[in-house]
Design a protein around this motif. Sequence first.
Motif, PDB file in Angstrom:
ATOM      1  N   GLY A 209       4.267   6.812 -12.523  1.00 48.42           N
ATOM      2  CA  GLY A 209       3.030   6.556 -13.240  1.00 48.42           C
ATOM      3  C   GLY A 209       2.995   5.190 -13.883  1.00 48.42           C
ATOM      4  N   THR A 210       1.875   4.921 -14.519  1.00 51.16           N
ATOM      5  CA  THR A 210       1.641   3.632 -15.160  1.00 51.16           C
ATOM      6  C   THR A 210       1.171   3.869 -16.586  1.00 51.16           C
ATOM      7  OG1 THR A 210       0.978   2.740 -13.005  1.00 51.16           O
ATOM      8  CG2 THR A 210       0.451   1.433 -14.933  1.00 51.16           C
ATOM      9  N   LEU A 211       1.962   3.371 -17.542  1.00 53.76           N
ATOM     10  CA  LEU A 211       1.618   3.438 -18.954  1.00 53.76           C
ATOM     11  C   LEU A 211       0.840   2.173 -19.301  1.00 53.76           C
ATOM     12  CD1 LEU A 211       2.013   4.957 -21.693  1.00 53.76           C
ATOM     13  CD2 LEU A 211       4.039   3.516 -22.031  1.00 53.76           C
ATOM     14  N   ILE A 212      -0.399   2.350 -19.718  1.00 55.16           N
ATOM     15  CA  ILE A 212      -1.299   1.210 -19.920  1.00 55.16           C
ATOM     16  C   ILE A 212      -1.807   1.231 -21.352  1.00 55.16           C
ATOM     17  CG2 ILE A 212      -3.382   0.053 -19.085  1.00 55.16           C
ATOM     18  CD1 ILE A 212      -3.010   1.690 -16.463  1.00 55.16           C
ATOM     19  N   LYS A 213      -1.724   0.070 -21.993  1.00 50.42           N
ATOM     20  CA  LYS A 213      -2.194  -0.065 -23.376  1.00 50.42           C
ATOM     21  C   LYS A 213      -3.225  -1.176 -23.452  1.00 50.42           C
ATOM     22  CE  LYS A 213       2.324   1.342 -25.200  1.00 50.42           C
ATOM     23  NZ  LYS A 213       3.489   0.954 -26.047  1.00 50.42           N
ATOM     24  N   GLY A 214      -4.230  -0.956 -24.303  1.00 49.64           N
ATOM     25  CA  GLY A 214      -5.275  -1.948 -24.486  1.00 49.64           C
ATOM     26  C   GLY A 214      -6.259  -1.492 -25.530  1.00 49.64           C
ATOM     27  N   THR A 215      -7.529  -1.887 -25.373  1.00 47.05           N
ATOM     28  CA  THR A 215      -8.554  -1.513 -26.343  1.00 47.05           C
ATOM     29  C   THR A 215      -9.785  -0.964 -25.643  1.00 47.05           C
ATOM     30  OG1 THR A 215      -9.482  -3.764 -26.350  1.00 47.05           O
ATOM     31  CG2 THR A 215      -7.795  -3.252 -28.014  1.00 47.05           C
TER      32      THR A 215
ATOM     33  N   PRO B  75     -10.545   1.868  -6.430  1.00 48.84           N
ATOM     34  CA  PRO B  75      -9.499   2.900  -6.423  1.00 48.84           C
ATOM     35  C   PRO B  75     -10.009   4.313  -6.168  1.00 48.84           C
ATOM     36  CG  PRO B  75     -10.066   2.330  -8.681  1.00 48.84           C
ATOM     37  CD  PRO B  75     -10.837   1.385  -7.792  1.00 48.84           C
ATOM     38  N   ILE B  76     -11.288   4.579  -6.427  1.00 47.77           N
ATOM     39  CA  ILE B  76     -11.770   5.964  -6.369  1.00 47.77           C
ATOM     40  C   ILE B  76     -11.685   6.559  -4.959  1.00 47.77           C
ATOM     41  CG2 ILE B  76     -13.706   7.506  -6.823  1.00 47.77           C
ATOM     42  CD1 ILE B  76     -12.247   6.289  -9.316  1.00 47.77           C
ATOM     43  N   PRO B  77     -12.195   5.890  -3.916  1.00 50.62           N
ATOM     44  CA  PRO B  77     -12.025   6.482  -2.574  1.00 50.62           C
ATOM     45  C   PRO B  77     -10.556   6.603  -2.172  1.00 50.62           C
ATOM     46  CG  PRO B  77     -12.943   4.265  -2.423  1.00 50.62           C
ATOM     47  CD  PRO B  77     -13.003   4.653  -3.861  1.00 50.62           C
ATOM     48  N   PHE B  78      -9.720   5.716  -2.677  1.00 53.43           N
ATOM     49  CA  PHE B  78      -8.273   5.799  -2.425  1.00 53.43           C
ATOM     50  C   PHE B  78      -7.716   7.081  -3.022  1.00 53.43           C
ATOM     51  CE2 PHE B  78      -3.913   3.668  -3.224  1.00 53.43           C
ATOM     52  CZ  PHE B  78      -3.499   3.876  -1.922  1.00 53.43           C
TER      53      PHE B  78
ATOM     54  N   SER C 238       0.806  -1.223   0.000  1.00 47.68           N
ATOM     55  CA  SER C 238       0.000   0.000   0.000  1.00 47.68           C
ATOM     56  C   SER C 238       0.835   1.267   0.000  1.00 47.68           C
ATOM     57  CB  SER C 238      -0.940   0.015   1.219  1.00 47.68           C
ATOM     58  OG  SER C 238      -1.752  -1.118   1.221  1.00 47.68           O
ATOM     59  N   GLY C 239       2.055   1.200  -0.566  1.00 47.06           N
ATOM     60  CA  GLY C 239       2.836   2.417  -0.729  1.00 47.06           C
ATOM     61  C   GLY C 239       2.479   3.076  -2.045  1.00 47.06           C
ATOM     62  N   PHE C 240       3.483   3.601  -2.753  1.00 47.03           N
ATOM     63  CA  PHE C 240       3.183   4.152  -4.077  1.00 47.03           C
ATOM     64  C   PHE C 240       3.426   3.107  -5.153  1.00 47.03           C
ATOM     65  CE2 PHE C 240       2.565   6.827  -7.573  1.00 47.03           C
ATOM     66  CZ  PHE C 240       1.885   7.938  -7.126  1.00 47.03           C
ATOM     67  N   ASP C 241       4.635   2.534  -5.163  1.00 45.46           N
ATOM     68  CA  ASP C 241       4.900   1.442  -6.091  1.00 45.46           C
ATOM     69  C   ASP C 241       5.659   0.351  -5.334  1.00 45.46           C
ATOM     70  OD1 ASP C 241       6.899   3.410  -5.987  1.00 45.46           O
ATOM     71  OD2 ASP C 241       7.553   3.111  -8.047  1.00 45.46           O
ATOM     72  N   PRO C 242       4.945  -0.702  -4.909  1.00 43.42           N
ATOM     73  CA  PRO C 242       3.546  -1.013  -5.179  1.00 43.42           C
ATOM     74  C   PRO C 242       2.578  -0.174  -4.346  1.00 43.42           C
ATOM     75  CG  PRO C 242       4.427  -2.626  -3.669  1.00 43.42           C
ATOM     76  CD  PRO C 242       5.582  -1.745  -4.060  1.00 43.42           C
ATOM     77  N   GLY C 243       1.345  -0.102  -4.827  1.00 43.44           N
ATOM     78  CA  GLY C 243       0.290   0.583  -4.103  1.00 43.44           C
ATOM     79  C   GLY C 243      -0.536   1.451  -5.023  1.00 43.44           C
ATOM     80  N   VAL C 244      -0.178   2.727  -5.086  1.00 42.64           N
ATOM     81  CA  VAL C 244      -0.936   3.666  -5.905  1.00 42.64           C
ATOM     82  C   VAL C 244      -0.922   3.242  -7.372  1.00 42.64           C
ATOM     83  CG1 VAL C 244      -1.154   6.062  -6.642  1.00 42.64           C
ATOM     84  CG2 VAL C 244      -0.520   5.548  -4.285  1.00 42.64           C
ATOM     85  N   VAL C 245       0.243   2.773  -7.854  1.00 41.99           N
ATOM     86  CA  VAL C 245       0.300   2.344  -9.258  1.00 41.99           C
ATOM     87  C   VAL C 245      -0.632   1.164  -9.522  1.00 41.99           C
ATOM     88  CG1 VAL C 245       2.614   3.270  -9.652  1.00 41.99           C
ATOM     89  CG2 VAL C 245       2.353   0.900  -8.857  1.00 41.99           C
ATOM     90  N   ASN C 246      -0.828   0.315  -8.524  1.00 42.68           N
ATOM     91  CA  ASN C 246      -1.794  -0.781  -8.651  1.00 42.68           C
ATOM     92  C   ASN C 246      -3.210  -0.230  -8.783  1.00 42.68           C
ATOM     93  OD1 ASN C 246       0.627  -1.589  -7.072  1.00 42.68           O
ATOM     94  ND2 ASN C 246      -0.264  -3.634  -7.189  1.00 42.68           N
TER      95      ASN C 246
ATOM     96  N   ASP D 110       7.609  -5.850  -6.829  1.00 43.45           N
ATOM     97  CA  ASP D 110       6.505  -6.583  -6.207  1.00 43.45           C
ATOM     98  C   ASP D 110       5.235  -6.594  -7.058  1.00 43.45           C
ATOM     99  OD1 ASP D 110       8.468  -5.960  -4.375  1.00 43.45           O
ATOM    100  OD2 ASP D 110       7.118  -5.141  -2.864  1.00 43.45           O
ATOM    101  N   GLU D 111       4.819  -5.404  -7.523  1.00 43.53           N
ATOM    102  CA  GLU D 111       3.512  -5.277  -8.151  1.00 43.53           C
ATOM    103  C   GLU D 111       3.414  -5.999  -9.494  1.00 43.53           C
ATOM    104  OE1 GLU D 111       5.432  -1.149  -8.617  1.00 43.53           O
ATOM    105  OE2 GLU D 111       5.747  -2.992  -7.512  1.00 43.53           O
ATOM    106  N   VAL D 112       4.573  -6.278 -10.110  1.00 43.13           N
ATOM    107  CA  VAL D 112       4.567  -7.038 -11.359  1.00 43.13           C
ATOM    108  C   VAL D 112       3.888  -8.393 -11.150  1.00 43.13           C
ATOM    109  CG1 VAL D 112       6.063  -8.170 -13.050  1.00 43.13           C
ATOM    110  CG2 VAL D 112       6.603  -5.856 -12.274  1.00 43.13           C
ATOM    111  N   HIS D 113       4.157  -9.008 -10.022  1.00 38.88           N
ATOM    112  CA  HIS D 113       3.597 -10.321  -9.714  1.00 38.88           C
ATOM    113  C   HIS D 113       2.084 -10.254  -9.509  1.00 38.88           C
ATOM    114  CE1 HIS D 113       3.255 -13.805  -6.600  1.00 38.88           C
ATOM    115  NE2 HIS D 113       2.763 -14.164  -7.761  1.00 38.88           N
ATOM    116  N   SER D 114       1.624  -9.396  -8.605  1.00 38.29           N
ATOM    117  CA  SER D 114       0.191  -9.387  -8.296  1.00 38.29           C
ATOM    118  C   SER D 114      -0.636  -8.881  -9.468  1.00 38.29           C
ATOM    119  CB  SER D 114      -0.089  -8.554  -7.038  1.00 38.29           C
ATOM    120  OG  SER D 114       0.177  -7.184  -7.245  1.00 38.29           O
ATOM    121  N   LEU D 115      -0.157  -7.868 -10.185  1.00 41.22           N
ATOM    122  CA  LEU D 115      -0.910  -7.346 -11.327  1.00 41.22           C
ATOM    123  C   LEU D 115      -1.033  -8.378 -12.439  1.00 41.22           C
ATOM    124  CD1 LEU D 115       0.573  -3.723 -11.526  1.00 41.22           C
ATOM    125  CD2 LEU D 115      -1.775  -4.331 -10.893  1.00 41.22           C
ATOM    126  N   SER D 116      -0.008  -9.210 -12.599  1.00 40.60           N
ATOM    127  CA  SER D 116      -0.048 -10.225 -13.661  1.00 40.60           C
ATOM    128  C   SER D 116      -1.186 -11.211 -13.448  1.00 40.60           C
ATOM    129  CB  SER D 116       1.290 -10.965 -13.723  1.00 40.60           C
ATOM    130  OG  SER D 116       1.457 -11.824 -12.590  1.00 40.60           O
TER     131      SER D 116
END
Length: 420
Positions: free
Chosen positions: A320-326, A387-390, A150-158, A242-248
């Motif tokens: 930040g987090t660069l996110i790609k998709g559709t 994430p919104i209340p966070f 629950s820090g920033f990375d990992p945490g906020v970026v998640n 850390d967050e690479v694992h849980s996000l995957s």
Amino acid sequence: MKKNVLIIGAGAVGAVVAHKCVQSSDVFSSVCLASKNIAKCDAIIASVNRKNHHPHADFSLFSREVDAYKVNDLVDLIRDTDTHIVINVCTAFVNMNILDACLETGAAYIDTAVHEDYSVMNAPYPWYANYEWKKRELCKDKGVTAILGSGFDPGVVNAYCAYAQKHEFDSIESIDIMDVNDGDHGHFFSTNFDPEINLREIIEDASCLEDGQWRTYPHHSRSMEYNFPEVGEHKLYLMGHDEVHSLSLNIPGVKTVRFWMGFGEHYLKCLEVFEKVGLLNHKTVTTSNGQEVVPLHVLKACLPDPASLAPKYNGKTCIGTLIKGTRDGKEKEVFVYNICDHEETYADIDSQAIAFTAGVPPVAAAKLIASGEWDVKTMANVEELDPIPFFERLAEMGLSTEVCNLDAGEDSAESRVLYA
């Protein structure tokens, strides 16, 4: 009912957590700051009192001494202080001890990084599954809330990824987390948080998910350039994190998850020298006069205390987090991020921005547990939660959330503030 909080850890991040908890005395009734070195706790309390945050009359802030390697001592402290929420910002080597103490007492648990085994360098993937996730069913059975990373990375970026999944994309293909510090602290060399953890992390091999496969690369063997909002172009290096694992696992369908951090040439050259001469060794060596020392501990003692950097720090961080998709059948790309100013965080609570970005989010998480919004009575990583209340709590305490749509190309990209 307002909640009692126990903060374990009295470093630069612990100081931020203490300040922000006191600023949130409408939510918390008491805060105990605990460490093996109680003098550091008392110094933080003195700095909080100097800032005069005007806490509610019924609020109390005090210190206790505790050895976080001793689970029974942690259990006694949680019970003696009638703690409802434990914020663990101690060394990651004691995560499992503190989690066990929370399971024994029923207190909610918050940490900012995955557990580390002191005897293991370059711990193989999967990281959370090796440690905290083994206690997930027990948390559920006992109804204990445990919010991991629950820090920033990992945490906020998640949370950025959870937001993107719910509000920006129909499907997410790739996630690239990027962390750059464009600040200057004036020292020849320093780490921005505990050197023992920081330097171990930087020389670990880089594990990531790419095209649906787990791959590992030698540290600093892959790099890229990126032009960040406000802080400009920086060179970034692939790292394991850390967050690479849980996000995957928690972002459905994602094929690529990577973590990149910015380093200057001077920093990397110093790191190379430290590594080659053995100063990053965490195992005991014997000096010529027969004294046994750990080289990494000696190096740590020679470097500036990260908590001392704040007064002269200037510049900004961008994480930040660069996110790609559709979305609606079309390719889409967004960068969700925060800009944090070293001088502004020092004016607020005598902190540099890196400690600030790490310390504010666990307080936001504690406030959401106190309100019931994140009191999930089980174990969860941040991307599994709303994430919104966070974002709202982060903004109240000085961390904005912004998003840049890159669909039309970087030159025409526009940023918009989500929460500030």
